[in-house]
Design a protein around this motif. Structure first.
Motif, PDB file in Angstrom:
ATOM      1  N   TYR A  33      93.517  42.339  54.151  1.00  0.00           N
ATOM      2  CA  TYR A  33      94.354  42.627  52.999  1.00  0.00           C
ATOM      3  C   TYR A  33      93.997  41.689  51.851  1.00  0.00           C
ATOM      4  O   TYR A  33      93.803  42.106  50.719  1.00  0.00           O
ATOM      5  CB  TYR A  33      95.833  42.474  53.378  1.00  0.00           C
ATOM      6  CG  TYR A  33      96.765  42.621  52.206  1.00  0.00           C
ATOM      7  CD1 TYR A  33      96.846  43.816  51.519  1.00  0.00           C
ATOM      8  CD2 TYR A  33      97.548  41.564  51.789  1.00  0.00           C
ATOM      9  CE1 TYR A  33      97.682  43.957  50.444  1.00  0.00           C
ATOM     10  CE2 TYR A  33      98.400  41.699  50.710  1.00  0.00           C
ATOM     11  CZ  TYR A  33      98.463  42.894  50.042  1.00  0.00           C
ATOM     12  OH  TYR A  33      99.288  43.032  48.970  1.00  0.00           O
ATOM     13  N   GLU A  34      93.907  40.405  52.151  1.00  0.00           N
ATOM     14  CA  GLU A  34      93.569  39.415  51.125  1.00  0.00           C
ATOM     15  C   GLU A  34      92.198  39.686  50.527  1.00  0.00           C
ATOM     16  O   GLU A  34      92.004  39.596  49.318  1.00  0.00           O
ATOM     17  CB  GLU A  34      93.640  38.017  51.721  1.00  0.00           C
ATOM     18  CG  GLU A  34      95.061  37.625  52.073  1.00  0.00           C
ATOM     19  CD  GLU A  34      95.159  36.525  53.102  1.00  0.00           C
ATOM     20  OE1 GLU A  34      94.127  35.958  53.513  1.00  0.00           O
ATOM     21  OE2 GLU A  34      96.289  36.240  53.511  1.00  0.00           O
ATOM     22  N   GLU A  35      91.240  40.018  51.371  1.00  0.00           N
ATOM     23  CA  GLU A  35      89.898  40.328  50.866  1.00  0.00           C
ATOM     24  C   GLU A  35      89.930  41.535  49.944  1.00  0.00           C
ATOM     25  O   GLU A  35      89.257  41.555  48.914  1.00  0.00           O
ATOM     26  CB  GLU A  35      88.935  40.565  52.025  1.00  0.00           C
ATOM     27  CG  GLU A  35      88.584  39.288  52.763  1.00  0.00           C
ATOM     28  CD  GLU A  35      87.776  39.536  54.030  1.00  0.00           C
ATOM     29  OE1 GLU A  35      87.284  40.656  54.238  1.00  0.00           O
ATOM     30  OE2 GLU A  35      87.659  38.588  54.817  1.00  0.00           O
ATOM     31  N   TYR A  36      90.702  42.548  50.301  1.00  0.00           N
ATOM     32  CA  TYR A  36      90.800  43.736  49.452  1.00  0.00           C
ATOM     33  C   TYR A  36      91.410  43.369  48.102  1.00  0.00           C
ATOM     34  O   TYR A  36      90.891  43.763  47.055  1.00  0.00           O
ATOM     35  CB  TYR A  36      91.631  44.828  50.133  1.00  0.00           C
ATOM     36  CG  TYR A  36      91.620  46.120  49.358  1.00  0.00           C
ATOM     37  CD1 TYR A  36      90.626  47.058  49.585  1.00  0.00           C
ATOM     38  CD2 TYR A  36      92.593  46.399  48.396  1.00  0.00           C
ATOM     39  CE1 TYR A  36      90.597  48.241  48.865  1.00  0.00           C
ATOM     40  CE2 TYR A  36      92.566  47.575  47.678  1.00  0.00           C
ATOM     41  CZ  TYR A  36      91.566  48.498  47.915  1.00  0.00           C
ATOM     42  OH  TYR A  36      91.529  49.655  47.194  1.00  0.00           O
ATOM     43  N   ILE A  37      92.492  42.614  48.120  1.00  0.00           N
ATOM     44  CA  ILE A  37      93.139  42.197  46.877  1.00  0.00           C
ATOM     45  C   ILE A  37      92.159  41.403  46.014  1.00  0.00           C
ATOM     46  O   ILE A  37      92.008  41.663  44.824  1.00  0.00           O
ATOM     47  CB  ILE A  37      94.392  41.331  47.171  1.00  0.00           C
ATOM     48  CG1 ILE A  37      95.502  42.188  47.741  1.00  0.00           C
ATOM     49  CG2 ILE A  37      94.873  40.597  45.918  1.00  0.00           C
ATOM     50  CD1 ILE A  37      96.150  43.141  46.776  1.00  0.00           C
ATOM     51  N   LEU A  38      91.495  40.425  46.607  1.00  0.00           N
ATOM     52  CA  LEU A  38      90.572  39.593  45.842  1.00  0.00           C
ATOM     53  C   LEU A  38      89.376  40.382  45.318  1.00  0.00           C
ATOM     54  O   LEU A  38      88.894  40.117  44.224  1.00  0.00           O
ATOM     55  CB  LEU A  38      90.116  38.400  46.681  1.00  0.00           C
ATOM     56  CG  LEU A  38      91.208  37.356  46.912  1.00  0.00           C
ATOM     57  CD1 LEU A  38      90.755  36.332  47.938  1.00  0.00           C
ATOM     58  CD2 LEU A  38      91.619  36.681  45.616  1.00  0.00           C
ATOM     59  N   SER A  39      88.918  41.360  46.067  1.00  0.00           N
ATOM     60  CA  SER A  39      87.781  42.155  45.593  1.00  0.00           C
ATOM     61  C   SER A  39      88.160  43.086  44.443  1.00  0.00           C
ATOM     62  O   SER A  39      87.302  43.594  43.759  1.00  0.00           O
ATOM     63  CB  SER A  39      87.160  42.953  46.744  1.00  0.00           C
ATOM     64  OG  SER A  39      88.020  44.006  47.138  1.00  0.00           O
ATOM     65  N   HIS A  40      89.469  43.295  44.239  1.00  0.00           N
ATOM     66  CA  HIS A  40      89.945  44.141  43.136  1.00  0.00           C
ATOM     67  C   HIS A  40      90.690  43.325  42.081  1.00  0.00           C
ATOM     68  O   HIS A  40      91.409  43.878  41.255  1.00  0.00           O
ATOM     69  CB  HIS A  40      90.853  45.250  43.688  1.00  0.00           C
ATOM     70  CG  HIS A  40      90.091  46.264  44.468  1.00  0.00           C
ATOM     71  ND1 HIS A  40      89.708  46.041  45.777  1.00  0.00           N
ATOM     72  CD2 HIS A  40      89.623  47.472  44.126  1.00  0.00           C
ATOM     73  CE1 HIS A  40      89.034  47.089  46.197  1.00  0.00           C
ATOM     74  NE2 HIS A  40      88.963  47.969  45.232  1.00  0.00           N
ATOM     75  N   MET A  41      90.512  42.026  42.102  1.00  0.00           N
ATOM     76  CA  MET A  41      91.247  41.140  41.218  1.00  0.00           C
ATOM     77  C   MET A  41      90.952  41.382  39.738  1.00  0.00           C
ATOM     78  O   MET A  41      91.819  41.241  38.897  1.00  0.00           O
ATOM     79  CB  MET A  41      90.913  39.688  41.573  1.00  0.00           C
ATOM     80  CG  MET A  41      91.745  38.679  40.834  1.00  0.00           C
ATOM     81  SD  MET A  41      93.527  38.922  40.976  1.00  0.00           S
ATOM     82  CE  MET A  41      93.747  39.041  42.727  1.00  0.00           C
TER      83      MET A  41
END
Length: 131
Positions: A33-41
């Motif tokens: 989840y965190e990786e997804y959020i950061l990749s769409h930051m």
């Protein structure tokens, strides 16, 4: 500038990795989840695409994230963006307008309102107190 943004990205990612993670029935883990959020930051987050990425409905994703983080997907996304903005304000002289643009807020005014709502300080006040 790219180097600064990369360092901010790594810092936020590392700080998020200390959040509890675990695998629930849905297969959604904190790290994914965190990786997804950061990749769409640095763009817009579409909650439907986000849910599709994890193979679930928006209500299911929202329920899991509310249970795990106490926030909706948008609230968590916004908190991470505000965290990056804090780091940018404290670590340099990037204008508030540039920060708003880089983090894909509608405009400086929208960013400033959200920043103050989340932190209790305007971006200028935050910079003054933290630089």
């Amino acid at each position: 500038l790219c180097l600064i943004l990369h360092k901010l990205f790594v810092t936020v990612k590392n700080s998020l990795s200390t959040a509890p993670s675990g695998k629930g029935k849905s297969g959604l883990t904190g790290n994914r989840y965190e990786e997804y959020i950061l990749s769409h930051m640095y763009g817009k987050l579409d909650v439907h695409d986000f849910a599709d990425n994890f193979g679930m409905s928006v209500p299911s994703l929202t329920a899991i994230l509310k249970r795990k983080y106490g926030k909706t997907p948008y609230q968590y996304y916004l908190s991470v963006k505000i965290g990056l903005a804090k780091k940018m304000l404290a670590s340099g002289n990037t204008s508030v307008e540039d920060i708003a643009e880089r983090l894909c807020f509608t405009d400086r005014t929208h960013f400033s309102k959200l920043f103050k709502r989340e932190t209790g300080l305007s971006p200028a006040e935050y910079r003054k107190n933290n630089s």
